[in-house]
Motif scaffolding. Structure first.
Motif, PDB file in Angstrom:
ATOM      1  N   LEU A  36       8.349 -16.963  -4.681  1.00 23.08           N
ATOM      2  CA  LEU A  36       8.913 -15.637  -4.426  1.00 23.08           C
ATOM      3  C   LEU A  36      10.243 -15.740  -3.693  1.00 23.08           C
ATOM      4  O   LEU A  36      11.179 -14.976  -3.964  1.00 23.08           O
ATOM      5  CB  LEU A  36       7.918 -14.788  -3.640  1.00 23.08           C
ATOM      6  N   GLU A  78      12.778 -16.830  -6.266  1.00 27.87           N
ATOM      7  CA  GLU A  78      13.083 -15.716  -7.173  1.00 27.87           C
ATOM      8  C   GLU A  78      13.994 -14.697  -6.505  1.00 27.87           C
ATOM      9  O   GLU A  78      14.981 -14.238  -7.089  1.00 27.87           O
ATOM     10  CB  GLU A  78      11.773 -15.052  -7.593  1.00 27.87           C
ATOM     11  N   SER A  79      13.687 -14.338  -5.267  1.00 27.43           N
ATOM     12  CA  SER A  79      14.468 -13.350  -4.526  1.00 27.43           C
ATOM     13  C   SER A  79      15.877 -13.858  -4.225  1.00 27.43           C
ATOM     14  O   SER A  79      16.873 -13.153  -4.429  1.00 27.43           O
ATOM     15  CB  SER A  79      13.738 -12.990  -3.230  1.00 27.43           C
ATOM     16  N   TYR A 135       9.690  -6.481  -3.500  1.00 24.38           N
ATOM     17  CA  TYR A 135       8.354  -6.294  -4.050  1.00 24.38           C
ATOM     18  C   TYR A 135       7.575  -5.221  -3.284  1.00 24.38           C
ATOM     19  O   TYR A 135       7.106  -5.446  -2.169  1.00 24.38           O
ATOM     20  CB  TYR A 135       7.596  -7.617  -4.026  1.00 24.38           C
ATOM     21  N   ARG A 174       2.230  -9.907  -3.702  1.00 27.28           N
ATOM     22  CA  ARG A 174       3.677  -9.716  -3.563  1.00 27.28           C
ATOM     23  C   ARG A 174       4.007  -8.729  -2.443  1.00 27.28           C
ATOM     24  O   ARG A 174       5.008  -8.900  -1.737  1.00 27.28           O
ATOM     25  CB  ARG A 174       4.286  -9.248  -4.889  1.00 27.28           C
ATOM     26  N   SER A 205       3.076 -19.806  -3.934  1.00 24.34           N
ATOM     27  CA  SER A 205       3.540 -18.463  -4.283  1.00 24.34           C
ATOM     28  C   SER A 205       4.673 -18.022  -3.371  1.00 24.34           C
ATOM     29  O   SER A 205       5.638 -17.393  -3.823  1.00 24.34           O
ATOM     30  CB  SER A 205       2.385 -17.461  -4.185  1.00 24.34           C
TER      31      SER A 205
END
Length: 242
Positions: free
Chosen positions: A140, A143-144, A46, A79, A136
């Motif tokens: 993240l 997701e990563s 990001y 992000r 969050s």
């Protein structure tokens, strides 16, 4: 700093000269490879190029901390702040200890994670960000890792920092892909330890890893029985209080 470098040189030279006498020996190749693997970070995508360019412009202060200027930091979207924290720690913490190499590192489940940023650690501003944006941060990371299938030492450290109990099933799904990264089991242990999970505190595992006789390198021998027991306890912890 100069004193620390000199001390490291003297201690390292003394260690090399005395290796044969004091029992120090090089770990096996497999152990050394796993050691390097344990310290591998996961780099978030990001705004990575932008964040890296900003980091190169940071100067050390009088205490050798490396903090981004407040105005620049506040201008970053969430992000990119996440990326900044995952690849850069601001607070300098001098460490001159010279530790003997760990033997058979790949066959151990440690009670603690290795340092994610060598002689640096997250500043209060950085840990405050993680705590304030806990959901969050976990999203993240998930997701990563969903793309890379690797939970770097920086991500592991962040999961423990935000007390990410909710990620236990996800971490286990990644671990079971190859059962190679035993520090994922360490994360499960640390999540139970920091929560003072009562059933875990009563176990021999807790005493060995976190009791009064434990130390930074306390470990369990890696075997399928210990692995399965940690997974079982972690899932019971995950399901507790839901």
């Amino acid at each position: 700093m100069k004193y620390c470098y000199l001390l490291l040189f003297v201690l390292t030279a003394g260690r090399l000269a005395a290796q044969e006498d004091d029992g120090w020996q090089e770990p096996s190749k497999e152990s050394q490879v796993y050691h390097e693997y344990r310290y591998k970070a996961t780099v978030p995508p990001y705004g990575l190029a932008h964040v890296k360019s900003l980091i190169t412009g940071i100067s050390n202060d009088a205490d050798e901390n490396r903090s981004m200027k407040a105005k620049t930091y506040q201008a970053l979207p969430l992000r990119e702040k996440f990326t900044y924290h995952m690849i850069h720690a601001e607070a300098y913490s001098q460490n001159c200890d010279v530790m003997p190499p760990i033997q058979d590192e790949h066959l151990k489940i440690f009670g603690r994670l290795p340092d994610a940023f060598d002689e640096y650690s997250w500043s209060d501003r950085q840990t405050g960000f993680l705590a304030a944006n806990r959901d969050s941060v976990m999203a993240l990371i998930k997701e990563s890792v969903g793309r890379s299938k690797h939970v770097g030492v920086n991500y592991k450290t962040a999961i423990v920092a935000v007390k990410g109990k909710e990620l236990i099933p996800f971490l286990l799904s990644i671990y079971k892909l190859d059962r190679k990264d035993h520090d994922l089991l360490t994360v499960l242990l640390l999540l139970m330890e920091q929560a003072q999970y009562a059933p875990f505190k009563k176990t021999a595992t807790y005493t060995k890893l976190y009791g009064p006789e434990s130390n930074y390198q306390s470990y369990l021998q890696y075997n399928r029985a210990n692995e399965e027991l940690i997974i079982k306890r972690a899932m019971e912890f995950y399901n507790s209080g839901k």
